[in-house]
Scaffold this motif. Structure first.
Motif, PDB file in Angstrom:
ATOM      1  N   ILE A 169      61.199  24.388  18.479  1.00 50.12           N
ATOM      2  CA  ILE A 169      60.468  24.798  19.688  1.00 50.12           C
ATOM      3  C   ILE A 169      61.246  24.384  20.938  1.00 50.12           C
ATOM      4  O   ILE A 169      61.376  25.150  21.891  1.00 50.12           O
ATOM      5  N   ARG A 170      61.779  23.193  20.892  1.00 47.92           N
ATOM      6  CA  ARG A 170      62.549  22.703  22.036  1.00 47.92           C
ATOM      7  C   ARG A 170      63.774  23.584  22.280  1.00 47.92           C
ATOM      8  O   ARG A 170      64.089  23.929  23.416  1.00 47.92           O
ATOM      9  N   ARG A 188      65.294  29.908  26.563  1.00 47.54           N
ATOM     10  CA  ARG A 188      64.580  30.715  27.546  1.00 47.54           C
ATOM     11  C   ARG A 188      64.982  30.340  28.968  1.00 47.54           C
ATOM     12  O   ARG A 188      65.106  31.195  29.834  1.00 47.54           O
ATOM     13  N   VAL A 189      65.182  29.061  29.164  1.00 44.05           N
ATOM     14  CA  VAL A 189      65.591  28.614  30.490  1.00 44.05           C
ATOM     15  C   VAL A 189      66.951  29.194  30.837  1.00 44.05           C
ATOM     16  O   VAL A 189      67.165  29.724  31.922  1.00 44.05           O
ATOM     17  N   GLU A 231      60.236  21.387  13.237  1.00 42.59           N
ATOM     18  CA  GLU A 231      59.608  22.470  13.992  1.00 42.59           C
ATOM     19  C   GLU A 231      59.636  22.196  15.486  1.00 42.59           C
ATOM     20  O   GLU A 231      59.882  23.105  16.284  1.00 42.59           O
ATOM     21  N   LEU A 232      59.398  20.968  15.842  1.00 42.45           N
ATOM     22  CA  LEU A 232      59.420  20.639  17.269  1.00 42.45           C
ATOM     23  C   LEU A 232      60.828  20.769  17.841  1.00 42.45           C
ATOM     24  O   LEU A 232      61.003  21.217  18.974  1.00 42.45           O
ATOM     25  N   HIS A 233      61.816  20.407  17.049  1.00 44.13           N
ATOM     26  CA  HIS A 233      63.198  20.613  17.494  1.00 44.13           C
ATOM     27  C   HIS A 233      63.452  22.094  17.733  1.00 44.13           C
ATOM     28  O   HIS A 233      64.100  22.480  18.706  1.00 44.13           O
ATOM     29  N   ALA A 290      62.718  26.853  23.823  1.00 42.63           N
ATOM     30  CA  ALA A 290      62.378  26.660  25.243  1.00 42.63           C
ATOM     31  C   ALA A 290      63.650  26.594  26.085  1.00 42.63           C
ATOM     32  O   ALA A 290      63.741  27.188  27.159  1.00 42.63           O
ATOM     33  N   ARG A 291      64.639  25.881  25.568  1.00 41.41           N
ATOM     34  CA  ARG A 291      65.900  25.754  26.305  1.00 41.41           C
ATOM     35  C   ARG A 291      66.602  27.090  26.438  1.00 41.41           C
ATOM     36  O   ARG A 291      67.107  27.446  27.508  1.00 41.41           O
ATOM     37  N   GLN A 348      58.778  15.205   8.400  1.00 38.14           N
ATOM     38  CA  GLN A 348      60.101  15.795   8.630  1.00 38.14           C
ATOM     39  C   GLN A 348      59.984  17.264   8.995  1.00 38.14           C
ATOM     40  O   GLN A 348      60.700  17.754   9.872  1.00 38.14           O
ATOM     41  N   THR A 349      59.067  17.955   8.334  1.00 31.01           N
ATOM     42  CA  THR A 349      58.846  19.364   8.652  1.00 31.01           C
ATOM     43  C   THR A 349      58.394  19.521  10.098  1.00 31.01           C
ATOM     44  O   THR A 349      58.898  20.358  10.851  1.00 31.01           O
ATOM     45  N   THR A 350      57.442  18.678  10.478  1.00 30.03           N
ATOM     46  CA  THR A 350      56.897  18.760  11.832  1.00 30.03           C
ATOM     47  C   THR A 350      57.965  18.468  12.879  1.00 30.03           C
ATOM     48  O   THR A 350      58.074  19.175  13.893  1.00 30.03           O
ATOM     49  N   ILE A 351      58.754  17.451  12.614  1.00 30.52           N
ATOM     50  CA  ILE A 351      59.827  17.109  13.552  1.00 30.52           C
ATOM     51  C   ILE A 351      60.822  18.255  13.674  1.00 30.52           C
ATOM     52  O   ILE A 351      61.239  18.622  14.778  1.00 30.52           O
TER      53      ILE A 351
END
Lengths: 129, 129
Positions: free
Chosen positions: B118-119, B125-126, B114-116, B122-123, B109-112
């Motif tokens: 990061i996503r 930044r776009v 974190e990826l959210h 990234a968005r 759950q922690t990893t998921i």
DNA sequence: TCACGCCTTTACGTTAGCGTCAAACAACTG
DNA sequence: CAGTTGTTTGACGCTAACGTAAAGGCGTGA
């Protein structure tokens, strides 16, 4: 005494980290050889900073999740891609990984539920015996 | 034709299962050599029933969760310990495994999350570029 | 009958992830 | 100055989980 000055709490020797995380120094050197971490050098001796330590934590978590060092390396790349990468590519990779992780989450929840069921059955058997 | 009579939908050849699950026949034989499954024989030829197929599903799920075949073997033992084992020992093993799985759930759950994150970064930044 | 397709066992090969010396150097300690 | 402790770089060893031939048996179809 550790070869790294203990007055500076930001620095760790390889033995410090090995002890803290319960792994071998050999493992840490192996991770470096695979490019997962890249500690500085003081002469020939490795000097680890907070960043290296943080990466090590991520590496170990990845291992608990059953990932290969190769996978973990990819994950770390996403993680420190704050800047410097193609955003579109990054997003794609993140999405890929999220799908895998969510499959894994489903598997995990199913397995946990099954074990709860087994535990329940075992208890019932005790009661009725 | 498959060496196993196709009129009986309960029976599978080793190739049937390999194809269905996208693994090699070698892998299936390997699992048998490790005692994870034990199909019947028709002469020398392996004949798989529903039970074997079900076990195979559990094996593959275990693999997706990053478990070793040894671990999976232990898990299978819990799973078909409906009767025949010391209940207290069974309960203990179940408890052990549940703890590991719940640690893994937390990691996942922690990893998921974190990826959210990061996503999201990234968005952003776009958008701001 | 002979080739084919699928099955079997035996056995050696391969990759990952370290463990385990070995040999050498650097710094501190008595 | 010798010994202890911690570091380094090789380099060989080892287990897990198969991959990959090799060599042969069985049944079917032309």
């Amino acid at each position: 005494m550790s070869p790294v000055d203990p007055e500076n709490a930001e620095l760790y020797s390889i033995a410090d980290l090995a002890k803290e995380f319960g792994i071998s120094t050999r493992a840490i050197r192996f991770y470096e050889s695979k490019g997962l971490i890249s500690p500085e050098r003081l002469g020939a001796t490795r000097v680890f900073r907070r960043r290296d330590r943080a990466r090590l934590i991520l590496i170990l978590r990845g291992k608990r999740l059953g990932f290969s060092l190769r996978d973990i390396s990819d994950y770390l790349a996403l993680y420190d891609a704050d800047r410097g990468q193609q955003v579109s590519l990054l997003a794609e990779k993140v999405e890929e990984r999220l799908e895998l992780l969510e499959q894994q989450l489903t598997d995990l929840q199913t397995t946990i539920a099954e074990l709860h069921e087994i535990r329940k059955l075992a208890r019932d058997r005790v009661v009725s015996s």
